[in-house]
Design a protein around this motif. Structure first.
Motif, PDB file in Angstrom:
ATOM      1  N   ALA A   1       0.848  -1.184   0.000  1.00 54.65           N
ATOM      2  CA  ALA A   1       0.000   0.000   0.000  1.00 54.65           C
ATOM      3  C   ALA A   1       0.887   1.238   0.000  1.00 54.65           C
ATOM      4  CB  ALA A   1      -0.912   0.006   1.227  1.00 54.65           C
ATOM      5  N   VAL A   2       0.596   2.188  -0.892  1.00 56.94           N
ATOM      6  CA  VAL A   2       1.339   3.445  -0.949  1.00 56.94           C
ATOM      7  C   VAL A   2       0.349   4.581  -1.178  1.00 56.94           C
ATOM      8  CG1 VAL A   2       3.520   2.475  -1.795  1.00 56.94           C
ATOM      9  CG2 VAL A   2       1.790   3.193  -3.425  1.00 56.94           C
ATOM     10  N   THR A   3       0.788   5.774  -0.845  1.00 56.17           N
ATOM     11  CA  THR A   3      -0.029   6.957  -1.107  1.00 56.17           C
ATOM     12  C   THR A   3       0.748   7.908  -2.002  1.00 56.17           C
ATOM     13  OG1 THR A   3       0.774   8.017   0.909  1.00 56.17           O
ATOM     14  CG2 THR A   3      -1.297   6.806   1.064  1.00 56.17           C
ATOM     15  N   TRP A   4       0.026   8.564  -2.877  1.00 58.60           N
ATOM     16  CA  TRP A   4       0.560   9.638  -3.700  1.00 58.60           C
ATOM     17  C   TRP A   4      -0.358  10.822  -3.461  1.00 58.60           C
ATOM     18  CZ3 TRP A   4       0.769   4.831  -6.565  1.00 58.60           C
ATOM     19  CH2 TRP A   4       2.065   4.392  -6.803  1.00 58.60           C
ATOM     20  N   GLY A   5       0.089  11.723  -2.598  1.00 62.94           N
ATOM     21  CA  GLY A   5      -0.761  12.855  -2.242  1.00 62.94           C
ATOM     22  C   GLY A   5      -2.001  12.367  -1.519  1.00 62.94           C
ATOM     23  N   THR A   6      -3.168  12.642  -2.092  1.00 62.85           N
ATOM     24  CA  THR A   6      -4.428  12.211  -1.465  1.00 62.85           C
ATOM     25  C   THR A   6      -4.947  10.904  -2.044  1.00 62.85           C
ATOM     26  OG1 THR A   6      -5.694  13.532  -3.047  1.00 62.85           O
ATOM     27  CG2 THR A   6      -5.105  14.584  -0.949  1.00 62.85           C
ATOM     28  N   VAL A   7      -4.155  10.271  -2.906  1.00 65.33           N
ATOM     29  CA  VAL A   7      -4.570   9.008  -3.533  1.00 65.33           C
ATOM     30  C   VAL A   7      -3.852   7.846  -2.846  1.00 65.33           C
ATOM     31  CG1 VAL A   7      -4.556   7.665  -5.670  1.00 65.33           C
ATOM     32  CG2 VAL A   7      -4.967  10.116  -5.755  1.00 65.33           C
ATOM     33  N   GLY A   8      -4.613   6.841  -2.449  1.00 61.71           N
ATOM     34  CA  GLY A   8      -4.036   5.631  -1.874  1.00 61.71           C
ATOM     35  C   GLY A   8      -4.164   4.478  -2.853  1.00 61.71           C
ATOM     36  N   VAL A   9      -3.091   3.712  -3.014  1.00 66.34           N
ATOM     37  CA  VAL A   9      -3.095   2.568  -3.917  1.00 66.34           C
ATOM     38  C   VAL A   9      -2.765   1.314  -3.109  1.00 66.34           C
ATOM     39  CG1 VAL A   9      -2.014   1.523  -5.947  1.00 66.34           C
ATOM     40  CG2 VAL A   9      -2.352   3.997  -5.850  1.00 66.34           C
ATOM     41  N   LEU A  10      -3.649   0.337  -3.176  1.00 64.83           N
ATOM     42  CA  LEU A  10      -3.441  -0.938  -2.511  1.00 64.83           C
ATOM     43  C   LEU A  10      -3.237  -1.998  -3.577  1.00 64.83           C
ATOM     44  CD1 LEU A  10      -3.376  -2.709   0.023  1.00 64.83           C
ATOM     45  CD2 LEU A  10      -5.844  -2.931  -0.175  1.00 64.83           C
ATOM     46  N   GLY A  11      -2.055  -2.579  -3.597  1.00 63.94           N
ATOM     47  CA  GLY A  11      -1.792  -3.634  -4.553  1.00 63.94           C
ATOM     48  C   GLY A  11      -0.392  -3.534  -5.105  1.00 63.94           C
TER      49      GLY A  11
END
Length: 125
Positions: free
Chosen positions: A89-99
């Motif tokens: 799981a990582v975040t880019w600004g206000t976007v979170g990406v799981l996978g």
């Protein structure tokens, strides 16, 4: 390298195994990558009929995401010795990406995937 177990969830002595979720440590990176690549290669082999040499074309998702945000990378570990699943799981600004999230084929339906997803989701709170 395929997972080799006599019966899923049972060790060689007939005892139930315990799967724990924990954060990825530096020494786990290669094993977590292998789990993710093996799981996706198994999936693609079942769907397409041929096994790819590299499921992600050589992309190093585990290493790169761990370097970005190590607190968002988790593994499912059986009896504190064998990594059987991974979630990134990582975040880019206000976007979170799981996978990607992956559990070895032999460990599916053993309650490994849901806690991995929950751990990754908790990083976004």
């Amino acid at each position: 390298m395929r997972a080799a177990v006599d019966r899923v969830g049972i060790d060689s002595h007939g005892r139930s195994t315990k799967v724990q979720i924990r954060r990825v440590r530096k020494g786990d990176l290669a094993k977590a990558r292998d789990v993710i690549e093996q799981t996706f290669a198994d999936f693609l082999e079942r769907q397409v009929g041929t096994r790819p040499r590299q499921a992600f074309g050589g992309a190093q998702y585990v290493h790169h995401r761990w370097l970005m945000e190590p607190w968002g990378c988790f593994v499912a570990e059986e009896d504190s010795s064998k990594i059987v699943g991974a979630a990134l799981a990582v975040t880019w600004g206000t976007v979170g990406v799981l996978g990607p999230v992956a559990v070895l084929t032999n460990y599916r339906k053993q309650t490994c995937g849901t806690p991995l997803i929950r751990a990754g989701d908790d990083c976004f709170d």
